[in-house]
Design a protein around this motif. Structure first.
Motif, short mmCIF file in Angstrom:
data_model
loop_
_atom_site.label_atom_id
_atom_site.label_comp_id
_atom_site.label_asym_id
_atom_site.label_seq_id
_atom_site.Cartn_x
_atom_site.Cartn_y
_atom_site.Cartn_z
N UNK A 59 0.86 -1.19 0.00
CA UNK A 59 0.00 0.00 0.00
C UNK A 59 0.90 1.24 0.00
N UNK A 60 0.75 2.07 -1.03
CA UNK A 60 1.54 3.31 -1.10
C UNK A 60 0.69 4.43 -0.51
N UNK A 61 1.34 5.35 0.21
CA UNK A 61 0.59 6.48 0.78
C UNK A 61 1.38 7.77 0.60
N UNK A 62 0.66 8.84 0.26
CA UNK A 62 1.32 10.12 0.12
C UNK A 62 0.50 11.19 0.83
N UNK A 63 1.18 12.10 1.50
CA UNK A 63 0.53 13.25 2.13
C UNK A 63 0.95 14.46 1.29
N UNK A 64 -0.02 15.11 0.66
CA UNK A 64 0.36 16.23 -0.19
C UNK A 64 -0.82 16.72 -1.02
N UNK A 65 -0.52 17.56 -2.02
CA UNK A 65 -1.59 18.16 -2.83
C UNK A 65 -2.22 17.13 -3.77
N UNK A 66 -3.32 17.53 -4.43
CA UNK A 66 -4.02 16.63 -5.35
C UNK A 66 -3.05 16.01 -6.36
N UNK A 76 2.00 2.75 -8.14
CA UNK A 76 1.10 1.67 -8.58
C UNK A 76 1.61 1.04 -9.88
N UNK A 77 2.16 1.88 -10.76
CA UNK A 77 2.68 1.37 -12.04
C UNK A 77 3.93 0.52 -11.82
N UNK A 78 4.71 0.88 -10.79
CA UNK A 78 5.89 0.06 -10.48
C UNK A 78 5.48 -1.29 -9.94
N UNK A 79 4.33 -1.35 -9.18
CA UNK A 79 3.90 -2.64 -8.66
C UNK A 79 3.15 -2.60 -7.34
N UNK A 80 2.93 -1.40 -6.76
CA UNK A 80 2.12 -1.34 -5.54
C UNK A 80 0.69 -1.75 -5.89
N UNK A 81 -0.06 -2.26 -4.87
CA UNK A 81 -1.40 -2.79 -5.16
C UNK A 81 -2.48 -1.73 -5.03
N UNK A 82 -2.36 -0.85 -4.04
CA UNK A 82 -3.33 0.22 -3.90
C UNK A 82 -2.67 1.41 -3.23
N UNK A 83 -3.42 2.53 -3.21
CA UNK A 83 -2.79 3.76 -2.73
C UNK A 83 -3.77 4.57 -1.90
N UNK A 84 -3.19 5.41 -1.02
CA UNK A 84 -4.00 6.33 -0.21
C UNK A 84 -3.38 7.72 -0.35
N UNK A 85 -4.19 8.67 -0.78
CA UNK A 85 -3.74 10.06 -0.83
C UNK A 85 -4.36 10.80 0.35
N UNK A 86 -3.51 11.37 1.20
CA UNK A 86 -3.99 12.21 2.29
C UNK A 86 -3.78 13.65 1.81
N UNK A 87 -4.89 14.22 1.33
CA UNK A 87 -4.75 15.46 0.55
C UNK A 87 -4.74 16.72 1.43
N UNK A 88 -3.73 17.55 1.17
CA UNK A 88 -3.65 18.85 1.83
C UNK A 88 -2.75 19.75 0.99
N UNK A 89 -3.08 21.04 0.97
CA UNK A 89 -2.22 21.98 0.25
C UNK A 89 -1.19 22.60 1.20
N UNK A 90 -1.30 22.28 2.50
CA UNK A 90 -0.31 22.82 3.45
C UNK A 90 1.01 22.10 3.28
N UNK A 91 2.08 22.78 3.67
CA UNK A 91 3.38 22.09 3.74
C UNK A 91 3.38 21.30 5.05
#
Ligand code: AMP
Length: 248
Positions: A59-66, A76-91
């Motif tokens: 599971x890949x996860x990123x905290x950041x903008x859209x 996901x293209x490299x081979x991760x199965x699913x992803x979670x985006x924790x969306x925020x425009x703050x640094x």
């Protein structure tokens, strides 16, 4: 075992950063952004562990903008199965990222979290260590080689004097160093397939984390310009020059 891989969207490592005119930070307008290089190594290592039968899901996860969705699609293209985006425009500073990751760990229950040793934009080298402390898990930082055993993981670490091997009980935190592996390129068919893999969208508030900054940046400056070199005709001239400069 499930592996969680946090990936950060950062300024591409080939881009020469420009400092904003008011010295408040690096100018990111119209600049190429990519996955943090150490995080590519983390994704690669997770895939290798899955290919070796040591893990079932990544599971890949990123905290950041859209736009951090693009970074997750790369994972996901490299081979991760699913992803979670924790969306925020703050640094978001490392402590807040670590708190969000802790909440995701509690929800997802991974056996291993593989982070990069540092993000090349802030060079903090803190998130993995903070996450280990928040969870009370063991940590193997600056990993050069990892070997998953029965309920344990051996991590060969890059330290000043050479390599040190530590054995951690799983679940554990690993942070990747440059020589752990060479990340694969995503193939075109896998890039197409990645478009239909699941990508959940969340916000820091969903995890009860306040991302308000605790640090203030006083000033960002360009490094001093390198002075031009000089080609000397022979060693004697070099030695004479060094004496003249007071270094020989
Ligand atoms: P740092 O402590 O900022 O140098 O980052 C170390 C590692 O923590 C990175 O290589 C990522 O694996 C992870 N990380 C830091 N910030 C983020 C973020 N915003 N989203 C996802 N992962 C992150």
């Amino acid at each position: 075992m499930k592996i969680l891989v946090p990936v950060k969207r950062v300024i591409d490592y080939n881009v020469k950063p420009r400092v904003k005119a008011d010295g408040s930070g690096v100018d990111l307008a119209n600049v190429k952004m990519s996955m943090n290089p150490f995080d590519e190594i983390s994704v690669e290592e997770a895939i290798r562990l899955k290919e070796a039968g040591k893990a079932e899901e990544i599971v890949a996860v990123s905290v950041g903008p859209a736009k951090a969705q693009e970074t997750l699609r790369t994972a996901l293209a490299m081979g991760a199965d699913r992803a979670i985006l924790v969306q925020t425009d703050d640094e978001v500073e490392p402590l807040a990222v670590a708190k969000i990751l802790k909440a995701i760990v509690e929800a997802e229950d991974p056996g291993l979290v593989i982070l990069g040793k540092q993000a090349i934009d802030d060079d903090s080298n803190q998130t993995g260590q903070m996450l280990a402390a928040l969870l009370g898990w063991g940590q193997g930082t600056f990993a050069n080689t990892v070997e998953v055993g029965d309920g344990t993981i051996d991590v060969k670490r890059e330290i000043d004097g050479g390599l040190q091997t530590v054995q951690l009980k799983l679940p554990a935190i690993v942070t990747t160093d440059l020589r752990l592996n060479e990340p694969r390129y995503a193939s075109l068919p896998n890039i197409m397939k990645a478009k239909s893999k699941p990508l959940d969208q969340k916000t820091p508030a969903d995890y009860g984390v306040d991302t308000a900054p605790r640090l203030t940046t006083s000033k960002v400056t360009e490094p001093p310009k390198r002075e031009a070199g000089e080609i000397l005709e022979d060693v004697d001239t070099l030695v004479a020059k060094l004496k003249e400069m007071g270094v020989a």
